[in-house]
Design a protein around this motif. Structure first.
Motif, mmCIF file in Angstrom:
data_model
loop_
_atom_site.group_PDB
_atom_site.id
_atom_site.type_symbol
_atom_site.label_atom_id
_atom_site.label_comp_id
_atom_site.label_asym_id
_atom_site.label_seq_id
_atom_site.Cartn_x
_atom_site.Cartn_y
_atom_site.Cartn_z
ATOM 1 N N TYR A 122 0.819 -1.215 0.000
ATOM 2 C CA TYR A 122 0.000 0.000 0.000
ATOM 3 C C TYR A 122 0.853 1.267 0.000
ATOM 4 O O TYR A 122 0.677 2.150 0.834
ATOM 5 C CB TYR A 122 -0.942 -0.005 1.212
ATOM 6 C CG TYR A 122 -1.892 -1.178 1.182
ATOM 7 C CD1 TYR A 122 -3.076 -1.122 0.461
ATOM 8 C CD2 TYR A 122 -1.571 -2.360 1.853
ATOM 9 C CE1 TYR A 122 -3.926 -2.207 0.405
ATOM 10 C CE2 TYR A 122 -2.416 -3.460 1.810
ATOM 11 C CZ TYR A 122 -3.593 -3.375 1.081
ATOM 12 O OH TYR A 122 -4.428 -4.450 1.024
ATOM 13 N N THR A 134 -14.555 8.673 6.635
ATOM 14 C CA THR A 134 -15.587 7.659 6.815
ATOM 15 C C THR A 134 -16.741 8.268 7.613
ATOM 16 O O THR A 134 -16.650 9.410 8.095
ATOM 17 C CB THR A 134 -15.031 6.455 7.577
ATOM 18 O OG1 THR A 134 -14.650 6.888 8.897
ATOM 19 C CG2 THR A 134 -13.817 5.861 6.870
ATOM 20 N N VAL A 163 -7.548 -2.190 9.050
ATOM 21 C CA VAL A 163 -7.714 -1.466 10.306
ATOM 22 C C VAL A 163 -7.287 -2.391 11.447
ATOM 23 O O VAL A 163 -7.803 -3.503 11.569
ATOM 24 C CB VAL A 163 -9.176 -1.038 10.502
ATOM 25 C CG1 VAL A 163 -9.320 -0.201 11.765
ATOM 26 C CG2 VAL A 163 -9.672 -0.265 9.293
ATOM 27 N N LEU A 169 -11.643 3.277 11.943
ATOM 28 C CA LEU A 169 -11.189 3.924 10.715
ATOM 29 C C LEU A 169 -11.878 5.272 10.554
ATOM 30 O O LEU A 169 -13.107 5.371 10.609
ATOM 31 C CB LEU A 169 -11.488 3.035 9.511
ATOM 32 C CG LEU A 169 -10.984 3.541 8.159
ATOM 33 C CD1 LEU A 169 -9.456 3.544 8.124
ATOM 34 C CD2 LEU A 169 -11.544 2.687 7.022
ATOM 35 N N THR A 172 -9.919 7.386 4.505
ATOM 36 C CA THR A 172 -9.514 6.334 3.584
ATOM 37 C C THR A 172 -9.316 6.906 2.189
ATOM 38 O O THR A 172 -9.690 8.038 1.901
ATOM 39 C CB THR A 172 -10.598 5.219 3.565
ATOM 40 O OG1 THR A 172 -10.143 4.128 2.767
ATOM 41 C CG2 THR A 172 -11.914 5.737 3.021
ATOM 42 N N ASN A 173 -8.697 6.119 1.329
ATOM 43 C CA ASN A 173 -8.739 6.348 -0.117
ATOM 44 C C ASN A 173 -8.461 5.008 -0.804
ATOM 45 O O ASN A 173 -8.235 3.993 -0.146
ATOM 46 C CB ASN A 173 -7.785 7.464 -0.580
ATOM 47 C CG ASN A 173 -6.320 7.119 -0.475
ATOM 48 O OD1 ASN A 173 -5.932 5.986 -0.196
ATOM 49 N ND2 ASN A 173 -5.465 8.111 -0.710
ATOM 50 N N CYS A 176 -4.500 3.529 -0.579
ATOM 51 C CA CYS A 176 -4.072 3.128 0.770
ATOM 52 C C CYS A 176 -5.288 3.282 1.683
ATOM 53 O O CYS A 176 -5.515 4.359 2.237
ATOM 54 C CB CYS A 176 -2.906 3.998 1.232
ATOM 55 S SG CYS A 176 -2.213 3.508 2.828
ATOM 56 N N PRO A 177 -6.089 2.233 1.834
ATOM 57 C CA PRO A 177 -7.390 2.373 2.493
ATOM 58 C C PRO A 177 -7.347 2.837 3.946
ATOM 59 O O PRO A 177 -8.326 3.380 4.443
ATOM 60 C CB PRO A 177 -7.989 0.968 2.378
ATOM 61 C CG PRO A 177 -7.305 0.366 1.191
ATOM 62 C CD PRO A 177 -5.910 0.910 1.237
ATOM 63 N N VAL A 178 -6.237 2.609 4.643
ATOM 64 C CA VAL A 178 -6.143 3.056 6.041
ATOM 65 C C VAL A 178 -5.342 4.357 6.078
ATOM 66 O O VAL A 178 -4.116 4.355 6.138
ATOM 67 C CB VAL A 178 -5.495 1.982 6.931
ATOM 68 C CG1 VAL A 178 -5.434 2.463 8.387
ATOM 69 C CG2 VAL A 178 -6.264 0.677 6.843
ATOM 70 N N GLN A 179 -6.059 5.481 6.020
ATOM 71 C CA GLN A 179 -5.408 6.794 6.012
ATOM 72 C C GLN A 179 -5.416 7.450 7.389
ATOM 73 O O GLN A 179 -4.547 8.278 7.678
ATOM 74 C CB GLN A 179 -6.091 7.719 5.001
ATOM 75 C CG GLN A 179 -5.763 7.409 3.551
ATOM 76 C CD GLN A 179 -4.333 7.766 3.180
ATOM 77 O OE1 GLN A 179 -3.662 8.526 3.860
ATOM 78 N NE2 GLN A 179 -3.860 7.209 2.070
ATOM 79 N N TYR A 181 -6.904 6.617 11.683
ATOM 80 C CA TYR A 181 -7.762 5.911 12.627
ATOM 81 C C TYR A 181 -7.546 6.459 14.031
ATOM 82 O O TYR A 181 -6.613 7.222 14.306
ATOM 83 C CB TYR A 181 -7.561 4.397 12.566
ATOM 84 C CG TYR A 181 -6.189 3.849 12.891
ATOM 85 C CD1 TYR A 181 -5.709 3.796 14.203
ATOM 86 C CD2 TYR A 181 -5.381 3.307 11.888
ATOM 87 C CE1 TYR A 181 -4.475 3.251 14.507
ATOM 88 C CE2 TYR A 181 -4.143 2.754 12.177
ATOM 89 C CZ TYR A 181 -3.699 2.725 13.494
ATOM 90 O OH TYR A 181 -2.473 2.179 13.796
#
Length: 248
Positions: A122, A134, A163, A169, A172-173, A176-179, A181
């Motif tokens: 990622y 989110t 996550v 969470l 996101t994008n 890299c879905p975990v931007q 948390y």
């Protein structure tokens, strides 16, 4: 608010880049040098009294990677990762009344501590990217004040594969879905850089020009893309953190 100062925790070996990063955090937080103190964790270990002395911790980025083979990590990298884990643990276990914001490289340290996976699958190119909050992020005390979709600056070779356990969470994008948390109410982490202006980011790019974040010959093109970006929201996260947890 807490009358004690916030602590900027530097994990960059390059002192010029570290000094500039401190100034970016300080400007974003709108704090003077007495209210945002700096600790160079590369050269000095975390002091035992840190959790009584500071109201919160702002952890910067680094060219280190959590996914570097342990055999290739220096003693300095291993020590500072252990110290970052101490900060996270103290906040989670209420051993300190303060809060912490882990950014860029240090989100990987926190993800690993929580039992999550950090992966080279990622990465994100150097430059501006779109970030989406989110539903939980929109209702978060800090991120909820930001635009629901905003532009941030990134440059990283690894990211959280998912996550981690116990985290919520917030942003996101696709790449890299975990931007971003949150863990509990006082521990935050972002993959993107929340503190630099585009100009400051290009100055940092010059330091790491040959470190594989982008083709060195493409510096002017990448820098031009960064300078043309409208990056207004990430610094508001720093400001919100300082207002909530920093000195009055």
């Amino acid at each position: 608010m807490n009358p004690a100062p916030l602590l900027y925790v530097c994990v960059r070996p390059q002192q010029g880049a570290a000094a500039a990063e401190y100034e970016s955090f300080r400007a974003a937080a709108r704090l003077d040098e007495s209210r945002l103190v700096a600790l160079d964790l590369v050269r000095d270990p975390l002091p035992p009294a840190a959790f009584e002395r500071y109201s919160g911790f702002l952890i910067g980025g680094s060219p280190f990677n959590v996914t570097d083979p342990e055999s290739s990590k220096t003693e300095v990298q291993r020590r500072l990762e252990a110290d970052l884990e101490k900060i996270a643990g103290a906040v989670m276990d209420a051993e300190t009344p303060g809060a912490a914001l882990f950014t860029c490289y240090s989100i990987g340290v926190l993800t690993r501590l929580l039992g999550g996976e950090v992966s080279r699958g990622y990465p994100e190119d150097t430059g501006p990217v779109g970030i989406d909050l989110t539903a939980e992020g929109k209702g978060d005390p800090l991120l909820g004040s930001l635009a629901h979709r905003f532009t941030a600056l990134t440059a990283h070779k690894e990211g959280s594969a998912g996550v981690p356990p116990g985290a919520t969470l917030l942003a996101t994008n696709e790449a890299c879905p975990v931007q971003a948390y949150r863990v509990g109410t006082r521990l935050y982490a972002t993959q993107f850089h929340p503190e630099p202006t585009p100009r400051a980011f290009t100055e940092r790019m010059a330091v790491y020009r040959d470190d594989g974040y982008f083709p060195a010959n493409d510096f002017d093109t990448v820098a031009g893309r960064v300078l043309a970006a409208s990056v207004t929201e990430p610094v508001r996260l720093i400001r919100a953190f300082a207002a909530a947890f920093g000195p009055g």
